[in-house]
Design an enzyme around this catalytic site. Sequence first.
Site, PDB file in Angstrom:
ATOM      1  CG  ASP A 329      -0.277  -0.384   2.514  1.00 45.93           C
ATOM      2  OD1 ASP A 329       0.634  -1.220   2.523  1.00 45.93           O
ATOM      3  OD2 ASP A 329      -0.672   0.167   3.544  1.00 45.93           O
ATOM      4  CD  GLU A 521       7.620   1.822   6.423  1.00 47.22           C
ATOM      5  OE1 GLU A 521       7.854   3.007   6.093  1.00 47.22           O
ATOM      6  OE2 GLU A 521       6.479   1.368   6.510  1.00 47.22           O
TER       7      GLU A 521
HETATM    8  O1  LIG Z   1      -1.452   3.459   7.902  1.00 43.71           O
HETATM    9  C1  LIG Z   1      -1.278   3.214   6.550  1.00 43.71           C
HETATM   10  C2  LIG Z   1      -1.018   1.758   6.273  1.00 43.71           C
HETATM   11  O2  LIG Z   1       0.109   1.342   7.048  1.00 43.71           O
HETATM   12  C3  LIG Z   1       0.423  -0.017   7.055  1.00 43.71           C
HETATM   13  O3  LIG Z   1       1.123  -0.418   5.904  1.00 43.71           O
HETATM   14  C4  LIG Z   1       2.501  -0.293   5.915  1.00 43.71           C
HETATM   15  O4  LIG Z   1       3.099  -0.709   7.138  1.00 43.71           O
HETATM   16  C5  LIG Z   1       2.867  -2.056   7.551  1.00 43.71           C
HETATM   17  C6  LIG Z   1       3.583  -2.264   8.844  1.00 43.71           C
HETATM   18  O5  LIG Z   1       4.978  -2.184   8.671  1.00 43.71           O
HETATM   19  C7  LIG Z   1       3.269  -3.051   6.449  1.00 43.71           C
HETATM   20  O6  LIG Z   1       2.793  -4.321   6.786  1.00 43.71           O
HETATM   21  C8  LIG Z   1       2.678  -2.647   5.096  1.00 43.71           C
HETATM   22  O7  LIG Z   1       3.203  -3.470   4.085  1.00 43.71           O
HETATM   23  C9  LIG Z   1       3.051  -1.197   4.820  1.00 43.71           C
HETATM   24  O8  LIG Z   1       2.609  -0.781   3.563  1.00 43.71           O
HETATM   25  C10 LIG Z   1      -0.803  -0.910   7.210  1.00 43.71           C
HETATM   26  O9  LIG Z   1      -0.465  -2.244   7.031  1.00 43.71           O
HETATM   27  C11 LIG Z   1      -1.888  -0.510   6.243  1.00 43.71           C
HETATM   28  O10 LIG Z   1      -3.006  -1.336   6.352  1.00 43.71           O
HETATM   29  C12 LIG Z   1      -2.241   0.916   6.602  1.00 43.71           C
HETATM   30  O11 LIG Z   1      -3.367   1.350   5.919  1.00 43.71           O
END
Ligand SMILES: OC[C@H]1O[C@H](O[C@H]2O[C@H](CO)[C@@H](O)[C@H](O)[C@H]2O)[C@H](O)[C@@H](O)[C@@H]1O
Length: 588
Positions: A329, A521
Amino acid sequence: MLKGFHRIPGLRKCHSTPFNPRSPCKWASDPNDIRNILCDGPILHAVQMSNVFPDCKTFVDMNVKTSIPAINGAWKTIAAQYGKQPVPMTTILKFLEDHFETVEGDSQLEKWVPTDWTPNPKILDKVEDSEYKYFAKELNNLWLKLGRKMNAKVETEKNKTTLLYVPNGFIIPGGRFRELYYWDTYFILLGLFACDMFQTAKGIIENMIYLLKNHGSMFNGTRIYYQFRSQPPLLLKMVDEYVDATQDFSMVEKNFRVLEREMIFWESTRKIKVTVDGKTHDVFRYNCCMPGPRPESYREDYSTAEKSSNEQKLYKYQAIASACESGWDFSSRWFKCKKGNTIKDMHTHEIIPVDLNAFMHMNYEILKKWSTRLKLENETRKYTELSDKIKEAIRDVLWDELDGIWYDRDTRDGSLNKEYATSNFTPLWTRSFNDKAKVEIAERMLEYYSKYNLWKYKGGLPTTMCFSGEQWDWPNSWAPLQLIASQGFRNVGLPVLGYKTASNWVNNNYTGYLKHNVIFEKYDCRRPGMTGFGGEYEEQVGFGWSNGVLFQFMQEYPDRLKPSVPEERKIPFLSTKSLSEEEENSLT
Ligand SMILES: OC[C@H]1O[C@H](O[C@H]2O[C@H](CO)[C@@H](O)[C@H](O)[C@H]2O)[C@H](O)[C@@H](O)[C@@H]1O
C-alpha cells in the site's frame, strides 16, 4: 495466451467480511461500540477532517478515558450547538482532552523485554567481519526497543481501545506502527530465530493462532480498524520455520485444524475462477469489504473518493483496503503505471497477483507435508491436489513465455501487467514451478535480471520501475522483497544473484546505520543508506522486518558478508526529502 480470457460474472461483487463472508460489511451495530466512535461516524469525521493530528492514525490509536456513552453525550451537545457549522478547533481539542489519552500516556501497550533476549546471541560469534559483528550486536539491542506486551485491561475492559488483545509479548515494526502486524511478523521471526529467541518466537506465533481462533481470520494488524482486511498469508510459513528451527512439531499437532482455517478464509472469500485459453482455474486475489475511508488514513481516503458517486466511492474504498491487504500500500501494481494514473484509479480486487497465488501454493505444500506427517490420508490427498492445481494455474494464468517471467493479470481485460515488479520473482521463493523446468527458469530469470540491469542497484532491488510517488514503487527497496528474491534466486540455482542481493542489502542498511544511527522501514535502491520515501506517511524507523531480514542474511552468509570498502560508502548523502520528477530523472 490472452485470447480466450474470460472473467467469471459477478467478480466485481464484494463478498467478504472476516466474521461472516455473506453479511454486508458494517463496523458495528451497537451505538455504544467503540467502532462507532473510532472507525466510523460523525466524531471520527469531525476530528480527522479538522487536521488536529497530522497523522490520522494518532486519533484512532488513542485510549478512551471516560466511556462511549459519555463521549456520545458530549458530542451531542457540541453538535447541537454548531449544527452544520464546522466545530471550532478549540472545542475539538477540549473534547479530546476530556475523553481520550494518547497511547504513550497509558499502560495498555507496555514496553516489554523478551525473556529470552541475551546481549550475546550465538550469531555474534558466527559473523566473521568485525564491522558486521558490531552491527549485529547493535541490531540485537533493537529488539529491546521494539518489544511490547498488552496489559490484561485490553481484554477485560471493553471499548477503551482499538487494540485487539493478544496474550504474549511481541515485536512491533516501530515508529507509528505500535501493534503486531501480520506479514511483518514472518520477517521479524527470522531475526528472532537467528538471535536464539525461540520462546519469544513461540509466544508471537501463539498470539497469531489466538487471533485466528478468536476472529476467524488473520487481520492486517491487531487493531479493530483492520478487521475487514488481512495481509499476505504467511502464518503457515511462520509455523513451518518454527518447526524447522526447533524441531517442535507439537505446535502443528495442537493447531492443525486452526491453521487450516487460514486457508478456508482465503478460499471462501478471495478465490475466483478465471479461464485462459479455454481452461478454467481457481486463483486468488486481494479483496476486502470496506464501508468507508480507512479510519487510520481517513482524510487521505476521503479525499481520494470525494468526487465520486456513492457506488464509485465503495469501489474505491474496496480497492484501497485490498491494496493494504496486499501489503503493497500503495503501488502502481494496482493502478497501472501510466502518466496521469494515481491511486484514484486503483482496481486491486480485479487483479490476480503473482505473489498471493505463490504464497497460497506454498501454503498448500506446507499443509501437504504436515498432513503426511500426521498420517491424515484424506488431507494429504486434498492438499496434494490443491497444490498441483494452483501451481498449474500460476503457470497458465501468470507466466509469460515471451518475457520469461510471471506477471499480475488484470481480470478486467485479461491483460498481463508487463511492468517490472519484484513480486514477479515470488514463485522462485515458493518453488511454484515444475522441477523439470528449473534450469530453463533459471536462464529466463538471468535474462530478466539483466534486462533491467538489476545488478546496478546497490541500495537493494527496486520495488518497481515506476515513479508514482507511492511507497511500493520506484525507487524504494523493501526488506521482505529482498529476502524473497534472494532466497528465490538460490532455489533455482542462481547463488551469485542470491548472495549479491543479500550482500547489497546488508551493506545498504549498515551504511544507513553508520550515517543515521537508525534502521529504516524502506530504503532508496540507488543510494545505499538512504531512507525510501513517498506514500501517505512520513519515513519510519525501527524497524522490525528490516532487522529480521538482516539477521537472516547474516545467518546465511556469516563468513562471506563484508561491508563495501569505505571509499564506496562515501556517497554524497542527499536530503531525505522526496525528489522532484526532474531530479529523479537526472539520477536514473
Ligand atoms: O497506515 C497506513 C497503512 O500502514 C500499514 O502499511 C505499511 O506498514 C505495515 C507495517 O509495517 C506493512 O505491513 C505494510 O506493508 C506497509 O505498507 C498498514 O499495514 C496498512 O493497512 C495501513 O493502511
